[in-house]
Design an enzyme around this catalytic site. Sequence first.
Site, PDB file in Angstrom:
ATOM      1  N   GLY A 217     -25.107 -28.453 110.749  1.00 26.44           N
ATOM      2  CA  GLY A 217     -24.973 -27.259 111.605  1.00 26.44           C
ATOM      3  C   GLY A 217     -25.782 -26.140 110.896  1.00 26.44           C
ATOM      4  O   GLY A 217     -26.799 -26.234 110.128  1.00 26.44           O
ATOM      5  N   SER A 218     -25.355 -24.926 111.294  1.00 24.01           N
ATOM      6  CA  SER A 218     -26.174 -23.769 111.363  1.00 24.01           C
ATOM      7  C   SER A 218     -26.101 -23.367 110.070  1.00 24.01           C
ATOM      8  O   SER A 218     -25.560 -23.287 109.044  1.00 24.01           O
ATOM      9  CB  SER A 218     -25.294 -22.693 112.069  1.00 24.01           C
ATOM     10  OG  SER A 218     -25.890 -21.237 111.798  1.00 24.01           O
ATOM     11  N   THR A 219     -27.390 -22.623 109.571  1.00 27.58           N
ATOM     12  CA  THR A 219     -27.490 -21.894 108.255  1.00 27.58           C
ATOM     13  C   THR A 219     -26.677 -20.797 107.895  1.00 27.58           C
ATOM     14  O   THR A 219     -26.564 -20.353 106.863  1.00 27.58           O
ATOM     15  CB  THR A 219     -28.937 -21.294 108.125  1.00 27.58           C
ATOM     16  OG1 THR A 219     -29.223 -20.488 109.334  1.00 27.58           O
ATOM     17  CG2 THR A 219     -29.781 -22.568 108.184  1.00 27.58           C
ATOM     18  N   VAL A 220     -26.063 -20.294 109.067  1.00 31.37           N
ATOM     19  CA  VAL A 220     -24.852 -19.330 108.927  1.00 31.37           C
ATOM     20  C   VAL A 220     -23.822 -19.711 107.925  1.00 31.37           C
ATOM     21  O   VAL A 220     -22.845 -19.217 107.633  1.00 31.37           O
ATOM     22  CB  VAL A 220     -24.289 -18.680 110.308  1.00 31.37           C
ATOM     23  CG1 VAL A 220     -23.307 -17.816 110.037  1.00 31.37           C
ATOM     24  CG2 VAL A 220     -25.520 -18.082 111.101  1.00 31.37           C
ATOM     25  N   GLY A 221     -23.335 -21.090 108.121  1.00 31.76           N
ATOM     26  CA  GLY A 221     -22.462 -21.724 107.149  1.00 31.76           C
ATOM     27  C   GLY A 221     -22.576 -21.467 105.700  1.00 31.76           C
ATOM     28  O   GLY A 221     -21.642 -21.304 105.267  1.00 31.76           O
TER      29      GLY A 221
END
Length: 133
Positions: free
Chosen positions: A61-65
Amino acid sequence: MKVEGRGVTEGKAEGEVLVSCEPIGFYGAVDIETGEFIEEGHELEGKNISGKILVFPKGKGSTVGSYVLYGLAKNGKAPAAIINKETETIVATGCILGEIPCVDGPNADLDEFENGQKVSVNADKGEVVFKDG
């Protein structure tokens, strides 16, 4: 038993294993304030990752992880350490930012890890040692 892999980040930790056979995308999956896993339908839903040795195949998933892992660390709710079959960039970056010990590529299948087992992780050496009892 000692398992060897590759140290992705530095550090040492001991604790109880929490295993997921499913990849983890931290953004939207973990409450940053509590460490509770909130992704509906995920096998870890309702469990808390704070202070655990979190074992899972890889991130997704997202790099915000990466920032979720960092936020968990800043709030004192991060896993004590992470063990992956393959640590990809999102998880590696989060572990670096949050100073979370991380080991990947263990020379044992992830199904050898069981919830509740006690292990010590030495990411400096890429080692995981299973504690007796």
